[in-house]
Design a protein around this motif. Structure first.
Motif, PDB file in Angstrom:
ATOM      1  N   MET A  17       5.269 -38.154   3.475  1.00 31.38           N
ATOM      2  CA  MET A  17       5.651 -39.792   3.657  1.00 31.38           C
ATOM      3  C   MET A  17       6.829 -39.682   4.793  1.00 31.38           C
ATOM      4  SD  MET A  17       4.851 -42.704   3.030  1.00 31.38           S
ATOM      5  CE  MET A  17       5.616 -44.397   3.433  1.00 31.38           C
ATOM      6  N   ALA A  18       7.862 -38.859   4.665  1.00 30.12           N
ATOM      7  CA  ALA A  18       8.942 -39.012   5.478  1.00 30.12           C
ATOM      8  C   ALA A  18       8.310 -38.453   6.963  1.00 30.12           C
ATOM      9  CB  ALA A  18      10.032 -37.896   5.138  1.00 30.12           C
ATOM     10  N   ALA A  19       7.734 -37.602   7.148  1.00 26.23           N
ATOM     11  CA  ALA A  19       7.057 -36.988   8.278  1.00 26.23           C
ATOM     12  C   ALA A  19       6.373 -38.241   9.008  1.00 26.23           C
ATOM     13  CB  ALA A  19       6.280 -36.021   8.349  1.00 26.23           C
ATOM     14  N   ASN A  20       5.641 -38.900   8.369  1.00 29.44           N
ATOM     15  CA  ASN A  20       4.639 -40.097   8.677  1.00 29.44           C
ATOM     16  C   ASN A  20       5.777 -41.042   9.261  1.00 29.44           C
ATOM     17  OD1 ASN A  20       2.537 -41.449   9.374  1.00 29.44           O
ATOM     18  ND2 ASN A  20       2.489 -42.421   7.349  1.00 29.44           N
ATOM     19  N   LYS A  21       6.904 -41.433   8.635  1.00 31.02           N
ATOM     20  CA  LYS A  21       7.772 -42.554   8.983  1.00 31.02           C
ATOM     21  C   LYS A  21       8.488 -42.052  10.537  1.00 31.02           C
ATOM     22  CE  LYS A  21       9.197 -44.812   4.837  1.00 31.02           C
ATOM     23  NZ  LYS A  21      10.153 -45.298   3.920  1.00 31.02           N
ATOM     24  N   PHE A  22       8.833 -40.573  10.310  1.00 38.37           N
ATOM     25  CA  PHE A  22       9.388 -40.082  11.659  1.00 38.37           C
ATOM     26  C   PHE A  22       8.508 -40.332  12.637  1.00 38.37           C
ATOM     27  CE2 PHE A  22      10.755 -36.658  14.471  1.00 38.37           C
ATOM     28  CZ  PHE A  22      12.057 -36.669  14.532  1.00 38.37           C
ATOM     29  N   GLY A  23       7.241 -39.996  12.524  1.00 42.82           N
ATOM     30  CA  GLY A  23       6.341 -40.283  13.696  1.00 42.82           C
ATOM     31  C   GLY A  23       6.176 -41.477  14.187  1.00 42.82           C
ATOM     32  N   ARG A  24       6.424 -42.515  13.034  1.00 42.73           N
ATOM     33  CA  ARG A  24       6.295 -43.940  13.610  1.00 42.73           C
ATOM     34  C   ARG A  24       7.374 -44.453  14.518  1.00 42.73           C
ATOM     35  NH1 ARG A  24       4.606 -47.005   7.792  1.00 42.73           N
ATOM     36  NH2 ARG A  24       2.515 -46.015   7.679  1.00 42.73           N
ATOM     37  N   TYR A  25       8.743 -43.615  14.123  1.00 45.15           N
ATOM     38  CA  TYR A  25       9.934 -43.927  14.954  1.00 45.15           C
ATOM     39  C   TYR A  25       9.705 -43.542  16.233  1.00 45.15           C
ATOM     40  CZ  TYR A  25      11.882 -44.536  10.037  1.00 45.15           C
ATOM     41  OH  TYR A  25      11.986 -44.859   8.830  1.00 45.15           O
ATOM     42  N   ILE A  26       9.041 -42.303  16.354  1.00 47.41           N
ATOM     43  CA  ILE A  26       8.941 -41.768  17.889  1.00 47.41           C
ATOM     44  C   ILE A  26       7.822 -42.690  18.427  1.00 47.41           C
ATOM     45  CG2 ILE A  26       7.494 -39.946  18.888  1.00 47.41           C
ATOM     46  CD1 ILE A  26      10.435 -38.969  17.999  1.00 47.41           C
ATOM     47  N   TRP A  27       6.834 -43.089  17.973  1.00 50.71           N
ATOM     48  CA  TRP A  27       5.772 -43.864  18.498  1.00 50.71           C
ATOM     49  C   TRP A  27       6.399 -44.981  19.120  1.00 50.71           C
ATOM     50  CZ3 TRP A  27       4.318 -49.097  17.485  1.00 50.71           C
ATOM     51  CH2 TRP A  27       3.173 -49.355  18.272  1.00 50.71           C
ATOM     52  N   LEU A  28       7.302 -45.702  18.426  1.00 54.31           N
ATOM     53  CA  LEU A  28       7.984 -46.985  18.790  1.00 54.31           C
ATOM     54  C   LEU A  28       8.872 -46.720  20.045  1.00 54.31           C
ATOM     55  CD1 LEU A  28       8.338 -49.980  18.232  1.00 54.31           C
ATOM     56  CD2 LEU A  28      10.216 -49.332  17.002  1.00 54.31           C
ATOM     57  N   VAL A  29       9.636 -45.604  20.067  1.00 55.88           N
ATOM     58  CA  VAL A  29      10.553 -45.140  21.181  1.00 55.88           C
ATOM     59  C   VAL A  29       9.656 -45.159  22.338  1.00 55.88           C
ATOM     60  CG1 VAL A  29      11.916 -43.579  22.102  1.00 55.88           C
ATOM     61  CG2 VAL A  29      12.351 -44.471  19.623  1.00 55.88           C
ATOM     62  N   ASP A  30       8.418 -44.256  22.276  1.00 54.03           N
ATOM     63  CA  ASP A  30       7.560 -43.581  23.325  1.00 54.03           C
ATOM     64  C   ASP A  30       6.980 -44.943  23.939  1.00 54.03           C
ATOM     65  OD1 ASP A  30       6.421 -41.661  24.958  1.00 54.03           O
ATOM     66  OD2 ASP A  30       4.457 -42.076  23.714  1.00 54.03           O
ATOM     67  N   LEU A  31       6.367 -45.908  23.260  1.00 57.18           N
ATOM     68  CA  LEU A  31       5.894 -47.160  23.612  1.00 57.18           C
ATOM     69  C   LEU A  31       6.681 -48.009  24.638  1.00 57.18           C
ATOM     70  CD1 LEU A  31       3.609 -49.129  23.418  1.00 57.18           C
ATOM     71  CD2 LEU A  31       4.301 -50.081  21.676  1.00 57.18           C
ATOM     72  N   ILE A  32       7.832 -48.349  23.969  1.00 59.75           N
ATOM     73  CA  ILE A  32       8.740 -49.135  24.635  1.00 59.75           C
ATOM     74  C   ILE A  32       9.553 -48.525  25.870  1.00 59.75           C
ATOM     75  CG2 ILE A  32      11.158 -50.421  24.299  1.00 59.75           C
ATOM     76  CD1 ILE A  32      10.480 -50.850  21.627  1.00 59.75           C
ATOM     77  N   ARG A  33       9.593 -47.164  25.841  1.00 66.39           N
ATOM     78  CA  ARG A  33      10.428 -46.611  27.208  1.00 66.39           C
ATOM     79  C   ARG A  33       9.116 -46.634  28.434  1.00 66.39           C
ATOM     80  NH1 ARG A  33      10.806 -40.180  27.083  1.00 66.39           N
ATOM     81  NH2 ARG A  33       8.652 -39.552  26.299  1.00 66.39           N
ATOM     82  N   CYS A  34       7.955 -46.619  27.918  1.00 62.87           N
ATOM     83  CA  CYS A  34       6.870 -46.700  29.048  1.00 62.87           C
ATOM     84  C   CYS A  34       6.824 -48.177  29.604  1.00 62.87           C
ATOM     85  CB  CYS A  34       5.606 -46.107  28.182  1.00 62.87           C
ATOM     86  SG  CYS A  34       5.626 -44.271  27.932  1.00 62.87           S
ATOM     87  N   HIS A  35       7.338 -49.148  28.821  1.00 60.17           N
ATOM     88  CA  HIS A  35       7.208 -50.276  29.479  1.00 60.17           C
ATOM     89  C   HIS A  35       8.851 -51.035  29.971  1.00 60.17           C
ATOM     90  CE1 HIS A  35       3.470 -49.718  27.129  1.00 60.17           C
ATOM     91  NE2 HIS A  35       2.912 -50.425  28.047  1.00 60.17           N
ATOM     92  N   PRO A  36       8.858 -51.542  30.915  1.00 60.96           N
ATOM     93  CA  PRO A  36      10.233 -52.086  31.033  1.00 60.96           C
ATOM     94  C   PRO A  36      10.480 -53.034  30.071  1.00 60.96           C
ATOM     95  CG  PRO A  36       8.981 -52.172  33.305  1.00 60.96           C
ATOM     96  CD  PRO A  36       8.023 -51.559  32.108  1.00 60.96           C
ATOM     97  N   TYR A  37       9.541 -53.951  29.778  1.00 56.64           N
ATOM     98  CA  TYR A  37       9.832 -55.262  28.633  1.00 56.64           C
ATOM     99  C   TYR A  37       8.604 -55.338  28.013  1.00 56.64           C
ATOM    100  CZ  TYR A  37      14.318 -56.179  30.955  1.00 56.64           C
ATOM    101  OH  TYR A  37      15.449 -56.217  31.578  1.00 56.64           O
ATOM    102  N   ILE A  38       8.564 -55.301  26.849  1.00 59.37           N
ATOM    103  CA  ILE A  38       7.237 -55.611  26.001  1.00 59.37           C
ATOM    104  C   ILE A  38       7.717 -56.347  24.655  1.00 59.37           C
ATOM    105  CG2 ILE A  38       7.863 -53.200  24.834  1.00 59.37           C
ATOM    106  CD1 ILE A  38       4.649 -52.780  24.414  1.00 59.37           C
ATOM    107  N   THR A  39       6.707 -57.463  24.686  1.00 53.02           N
ATOM    108  CA  THR A  39       7.065 -58.283  23.481  1.00 53.02           C
ATOM    109  C   THR A  39       6.688 -57.893  22.152  1.00 53.02           C
ATOM    110  OG1 THR A  39       4.973 -59.209  23.679  1.00 53.02           O
ATOM    111  CG2 THR A  39       6.541 -60.238  24.918  1.00 53.02           C
TER     112      THR A  39
END
Length: 305
Positions: free
Chosen positions: A1-23
């Protein structure tokens, strides 16, 4: 479960850094199809919890700009991209996320394997964490037998598919570099050490290409001309951080470097085969000519055999 949460955090950072602004709505839509959730929209509370965790774990602040449609962005994104460790961690885990989310891609993505040297990584990491001297048994290439000695582990570095330890040799009283795949045994000792406050891995390898620090070579201006496919290859994948384009025409691009022109630098140039030419300094040009003559002599010998 902890690893899954860690993966979710990484996913969020990777998504936002690929877009100047995202709603938030756009983030939620991506969440539905990313494979990490349950195929449902991202709850606002979950998003806020992940956003807070990202700041706590990675020291990455995700902010919102109301003037741009309440778009989310990463503050000080340049600092994140300049941090090689954090960028590597996010890139690697983001790719792992996708593989876990979509098993159909599992056999369609390949990674460059590091053939050996991983065995003692955890031991060295523990030693650096606790500032413990390690005792290693090491046999370098060209050595007839292995030697056992103590080292203060300063830094770990991966280069050209090999892990290396940079540390202070208690025996020789100098900083040296050891390939982990040449180490036969390592053990922690009870001896503590203090990492010198003035030690900087960037300064230690200043002007160096590869893994060998060669203070006997001064940092010099080296100029090369690239032809054919090497023009775009070197433009998109520089040989060294100091690489700079200083001229170009329809047939070539001229690059300037500030490096210690050691053996490893010449090896990188030789990898470009006949697509590059050294222009300056003259001694480096002469050295490359000598290497080319040596290579040619081997093939002449084969023809005459």
């Amino acid at each position: 479960m902890a690893a899954n949460k860690f993966g979710r955090y990484i996913w969020l950072v990777d998504l936002i850094r690929c877009h100047p602004y995202i709603t938030f709505n756009e983030i939620s839509e991506r969440w539905e199809t990313c494979g990490l959730g349950d195929g449902k929209p991202l709850p606002w509370k979950t998003f806020m919890n992940h956003k807070k965790a990202v700041q706590t774990i990675f020291n990455i602040l995700i902010s919102c700009d109301a003037s741009r449609g309440y778009g989310y962005y990463i503050e000080d994104a340049d600092s994140l991209e300049g941090d090689s460790f954090r960028s590597w961690l996010i890139d690697s885990y983001a790719t792992l996320n996708q593989l876990q989310a979509d098993r159909q891609l599992e056999k369609r993505i390949s990674f460059e394997k590091i053939p050996s040297g991983n065995k003692y990584l955890q031991t060295f990491l523990q030693a650096m964490r606790q500032n413990c001297v390690v005792e290693i048994t090491h046999q370098g290439f060209g050595r007839s037998h292995a030697s056992t000695f103590q080292v203060e582990p300063y830094h770990l570095k991966v280069y050209n598919r090999r892990w290396y330890l940079i540390g202070y040799s208690v025996y020789s009283e100098e900083i040296r570099t050891y390939a982990l795949d040449r180490i036969q045994h390592v053990s922690l000792t009870n001896v503590k050490f203090q990492l010198p406050k003035d030690f900087s891995i960037e300064q230690y390898f200043e002007g160096c290409v590869g893994i060998i620090s060669d203070p006997e070579y001064d940092i010099e201006r080296v100029v090369i001309k690239a032809y054919g496919w090497a023009r775009n290859y070197l433009s998109t994948l520089p040989l060294h951080e100091s690489q700079r384009e200083i001229a170009s025409d329809d047939e070539s691009i001229t690059f300037e470097f500030r490096v210690r022109p050691n053996y490893e630098f010449f090896q990188l140039l030789l990898q470009q085969t006949d697509q590059i030419e050294i222009l300056e300094p003259q001694w480096a040009k002469d050295a490359m000519c000598q290497m080319a003559e040596n290579i040619l002599s081997y093939y002449k010998k084969s023809e005459n055999a």
